[in-house]
Design a protein around this motif. Structure first.
Motif, PDB file in Angstrom:
ATOM      1  N   ASP A   1     -11.368  17.759  -2.944  1.00  0.00           N
ATOM      2  CA  ASP A   1     -10.984  16.649  -3.824  1.00  0.00           C
ATOM      3  C   ASP A   1     -10.902  15.309  -3.094  1.00  0.00           C
ATOM      4  OD1 ASP A   1      -8.706  17.317  -2.422  1.00  0.00           O
ATOM      5  OD2 ASP A   1      -7.375  17.229  -4.153  1.00  0.00           O
ATOM      6  N   ARG A   2     -11.084  15.301  -1.769  1.00  0.00           N
ATOM      7  CA  ARG A   2     -11.064  14.047  -1.013  1.00  0.00           C
ATOM      8  C   ARG A   2     -12.466  13.462  -0.825  1.00  0.00           C
ATOM      9  NH1 ARG A   2      -8.275  16.420   4.004  1.00  0.00           N
ATOM     10  NH2 ARG A   2      -9.665  18.043   3.310  1.00  0.00           N
ATOM     11  N   LEU A   3     -13.485  14.120  -1.358  1.00  0.00           N
ATOM     12  CA  LEU A   3     -14.843  13.598  -1.267  1.00  0.00           C
ATOM     13  C   LEU A   3     -14.972  12.371  -2.163  1.00  0.00           C
ATOM     14  CD1 LEU A   3     -16.873  16.927  -1.539  1.00  0.00           C
ATOM     15  CD2 LEU A   3     -16.374  15.636   0.538  1.00  0.00           C
ATOM     16  N   LEU A   4     -15.734  11.388  -1.711  1.00  0.00           N
ATOM     17  CA  LEU A   4     -16.023  10.212  -2.522  1.00  0.00           C
ATOM     18  C   LEU A   4     -17.471  10.280  -2.977  1.00  0.00           C
ATOM     19  CD1 LEU A   4     -14.399   7.274  -0.498  1.00  0.00           C
ATOM     20  CD2 LEU A   4     -13.547   8.359  -2.572  1.00  0.00           C
ATOM     21  N   TRP A   5     -17.686  10.206  -4.263  1.00  0.00           N
ATOM     22  CA  TRP A   5     -19.038  10.251  -4.823  1.00  0.00           C
ATOM     23  C   TRP A   5     -19.535   8.823  -4.998  1.00  0.00           C
ATOM     24  CZ3 TRP A   5     -21.515  14.804  -5.250  1.00  0.00           C
ATOM     25  CH2 TRP A   5     -20.719  15.947  -5.102  1.00  0.00           C
ATOM     26  N   LEU A   6     -20.738   8.547  -4.517  1.00  0.00           N
ATOM     27  CA  LEU A   6     -21.277   7.187  -4.513  1.00  0.00           C
ATOM     28  C   LEU A   6     -22.717   7.182  -5.006  1.00  0.00           C
ATOM     29  CD1 LEU A   6     -20.198   6.568  -0.832  1.00  0.00           C
ATOM     30  CD2 LEU A   6     -18.992   5.655  -2.813  1.00  0.00           C
ATOM     31  N   ARG A   7     -23.133   6.029  -5.494  1.00  0.00           N
ATOM     32  CA  ARG A   7     -24.551   5.815  -5.742  1.00  0.00           C
ATOM     33  C   ARG A   7     -25.167   5.410  -4.400  1.00  0.00           C
ATOM     34  NH1 ARG A   7     -22.193   2.805  -9.687  1.00  0.00           N
ATOM     35  NH2 ARG A   7     -22.969   0.883  -8.766  1.00  0.00           N
ATOM     36  N   PRO A   8     -26.371   5.845  -4.080  1.00  0.00           N
ATOM     37  CA  PRO A   8     -26.963   5.526  -2.775  1.00  0.00           C
ATOM     38  C   PRO A   8     -26.984   4.034  -2.463  1.00  0.00           C
ATOM     39  CG  PRO A   8     -28.294   7.168  -3.877  1.00  0.00           C
ATOM     40  CD  PRO A   8     -27.248   6.702  -4.875  1.00  0.00           C
ATOM     41  N   GLU A   9     -27.146   3.194  -3.458  1.00  0.00           N
ATOM     42  CA  GLU A   9     -27.188   1.750  -3.217  1.00  0.00           C
ATOM     43  C   GLU A   9     -25.819   1.171  -2.856  1.00  0.00           C
ATOM     44  OE1 GLU A   9     -27.033   2.389  -7.708  1.00  0.00           O
ATOM     45  OE2 GLU A   9     -28.231   3.200  -6.068  1.00  0.00           O
TER      46      GLU A   9
ATOM     47  N   LYS B   1     -16.989   1.620   0.346  1.00  0.00           N
ATOM     48  CA  LYS B   1     -16.062   0.967  -0.569  1.00  0.00           C
ATOM     49  C   LYS B   1     -15.091   2.006  -1.124  1.00  0.00           C
ATOM     50  CE  LYS B   1     -16.178  -2.025  -4.585  1.00  0.00           C
ATOM     51  NZ  LYS B   1     -17.043  -2.696  -5.553  1.00  0.00           N
ATOM     52  N   GLY B   2     -13.815   1.681  -1.126  1.00  0.00           N
ATOM     53  CA  GLY B   2     -12.805   2.589  -1.653  1.00  0.00           C
ATOM     54  C   GLY B   2     -12.157   3.460  -0.599  1.00  0.00           C
ATOM     55  N   ALA B   3     -12.553   3.290   0.668  1.00  0.00           N
ATOM     56  CA  ALA B   3     -11.958   4.075   1.755  1.00  0.00           C
ATOM     57  C   ALA B   3     -11.496   3.133   2.857  1.00  0.00           C
ATOM     58  CB  ALA B   3     -12.979   5.061   2.321  1.00  0.00           C
ATOM     59  N   ARG B   4     -10.356   3.451   3.476  1.00  0.00           N
ATOM     60  CA  ARG B   4      -9.831   2.593   4.543  1.00  0.00           C
ATOM     61  C   ARG B   4     -10.637   2.709   5.820  1.00  0.00           C
ATOM     62  NH1 ARG B   4      -3.512   3.291   5.034  1.00  0.00           N
ATOM     63  NH2 ARG B   4      -4.316   5.108   6.097  1.00  0.00           N
ATOM     64  N   ASP B   5     -11.037   3.924   6.173  1.00  0.00           N
ATOM     65  CA  ASP B   5     -11.762   4.090   7.426  1.00  0.00           C
ATOM     66  C   ASP B   5     -13.214   4.464   7.135  1.00  0.00           C
ATOM     67  OD1 ASP B   5      -9.744   5.729   6.541  1.00  0.00           O
ATOM     68  OD2 ASP B   5      -9.682   7.008   8.272  1.00  0.00           O
ATOM     69  N   ARG B   6     -13.998   4.463   8.210  1.00  0.00           N
ATOM     70  CA  ARG B   6     -15.398   4.851   8.063  1.00  0.00           C
ATOM     71  C   ARG B   6     -15.469   6.353   7.797  1.00  0.00           C
ATOM     72  NH1 ARG B   6     -18.686   2.468  12.907  1.00  0.00           N
ATOM     73  NH2 ARG B   6     -17.217   3.730  14.073  1.00  0.00           N
TER      74      ARG B   6
ATOM     75  N   ILE C   1     -22.539  11.211  -0.899  1.00  0.00           N
ATOM     76  CA  ILE C   1     -21.193  11.758  -0.888  1.00  0.00           C
ATOM     77  C   ILE C   1     -20.567  11.478   0.474  1.00  0.00           C
ATOM     78  CG2 ILE C   1     -22.022  14.042  -0.229  1.00  0.00           C
ATOM     79  CD1 ILE C   1     -19.797  15.238  -1.886  1.00  0.00           C
ATOM     80  N   ALA C   2     -19.371  10.880   0.441  1.00  0.00           N
ATOM     81  CA  ALA C   2     -18.644  10.578   1.671  1.00  0.00           C
ATOM     82  C   ALA C   2     -17.622  11.673   1.900  1.00  0.00           C
ATOM     83  CB  ALA C   2     -17.961   9.221   1.566  1.00  0.00           C
ATOM     84  N   MET C   3     -17.678  12.280   3.090  1.00  0.00           N
ATOM     85  CA  MET C   3     -16.748  13.356   3.429  1.00  0.00           C
ATOM     86  C   MET C   3     -15.339  12.802   3.558  1.00  0.00           C
ATOM     87  SD  MET C   3     -18.830  15.349   6.386  1.00  0.00           S
ATOM     88  CE  MET C   3     -20.596  15.551   6.265  1.00  0.00           C
ATOM     89  N   ALA C   4     -14.367  13.687   3.523  1.00  0.00           N
ATOM     90  CA  ALA C   4     -12.977  13.310   3.776  1.00  0.00           C
ATOM     91  C   ALA C   4     -12.903  12.684   5.170  1.00  0.00           C
ATOM     92  CB  ALA C   4     -12.086  14.544   3.702  1.00  0.00           C
ATOM     93  N   THR C   5     -11.878  11.911   5.428  1.00  0.00           N
ATOM     94  CA  THR C   5     -11.713  11.274   6.732  1.00  0.00           C
ATOM     95  C   THR C   5     -11.736  12.330   7.833  1.00  0.00           C
ATOM     96  OG1 THR C   5     -10.391   9.538   5.717  1.00  0.00           O
ATOM     97  CG2 THR C   5     -10.216   9.786   8.098  1.00  0.00           C
ATOM     98  N   ILE C   6     -12.548  12.056   8.853  1.00  0.00           N
ATOM     99  CA  ILE C   6     -12.705  12.987   9.975  1.00  0.00           C
ATOM    100  C   ILE C   6     -12.271  12.269  11.243  1.00  0.00           C
ATOM    101  CG2 ILE C   6     -14.351  14.356  11.312  1.00  0.00           C
ATOM    102  CD1 ILE C   6     -16.056  14.485   8.723  1.00  0.00           C
ATOM    103  N   ARG C   7     -11.446  12.939  12.044  1.00  0.00           N
ATOM    104  CA  ARG C   7     -10.978  12.339  13.298  1.00  0.00           C
ATOM    105  C   ARG C   7     -12.171  11.976  14.183  1.00  0.00           C
ATOM    106  NH1 ARG C   7      -7.591  17.171  14.698  1.00  0.00           N
ATOM    107  NH2 ARG C   7      -8.821  16.983  16.587  1.00  0.00           N
TER     108      ARG C   7
END
Length: 194
Positions: A114-122, A150-155, A167-173
């Motif tokens: 549920d921490r994944l961020l769904w994005l349009r490629p652009e 966009k929508g996330a504090r870290d890379r 799709i952006a994975m959950a924050t990874i150390r």
């Protein structure tokens, strides 16, 4: 992304839309036909009669990936007019996803985290990113591009099906990420450095 036609003998991953929110009907049809498919899902919690109920729902409406020979897809499309190819914006040809790209996408999207961020490629600035490999945690072994989204504090590490979805994975150390040496267009710098 590969927009070229595939040979009739080989199975390919086709990016498709099941219009009018009929992705679950398409899934049932494909299962009945014995055709491999993938619908990105996410967990949704809702209150029903005063109780919290969690269920899986499509993460992106109308999106389905079909792994079959072109002739099989045409036969199924003839029976289900709501199932359509997704065209490449630049060429207008159907999008055929390479197996390795689809395998990486399924490994991440199939987690239903549920921490994944769904994005349009652009929405992703690919030129500002770096190709990396995750070396630990639930996404160990996955490769993607480390970028600010966009929508996330870290890379975050982003995996995409070009021209369709990212799709952006959950924050990874940062200590669980290593750069992939020699990645074209992406300098091999340490994650966490600016």
């Amino acid at each position: 992304m590969n927009t070229s036609q595939t040979t009739e003998d080989e199975k390919s991953w086709f990016a498709m839309r099941a219009i009018f929110h009929r992705e679950m009907a398409a899934m049932r049809l494909l299962e009945a036909e014995g055709v491999e498919h993938f619908i990105p899902m996410r967990r949704q919690t809702q209150t029903i009669r005063g109780r919290q109920v969690s269920r899986l729902v499509p993460a992106i409406r109308n999106l389905i990936f079909v792994h079959a020979r072109p002739e099989t897809v045409r036969r199924i499309k003839a029976r289900a007019a709501y199932l359509q190819y997704i065209p490449d914006a630049a060429t207008g040809r159907m999008i055929v996803v390479p197996d390795d790209q689809m395998r990486r996408f399924i490994a991440v999207a199939g987690s239903c985290d549920d921490r994944l961020l769904w994005l349009r490629p652009e929405e992703v600035n690919w030129s500002r990113g770096m190709r990396v490999r995750v070396t630990g945690g639930p996404f160990c072994g996955q490769e993607g591009v480390l970028v600010k989204v966009k929508g996330a504090r870290d890379r975050r590490v982003v995996v995409a099906v070009e021209g369709v979805v990212a799709i952006a994975m959950a924050t990874i150390r940062p200590d669980l990420i290593e750069p992939i040496e020699g990645s074209a267009g992406h300098p091999a710098r340490r994650p966490g450095s600016k």
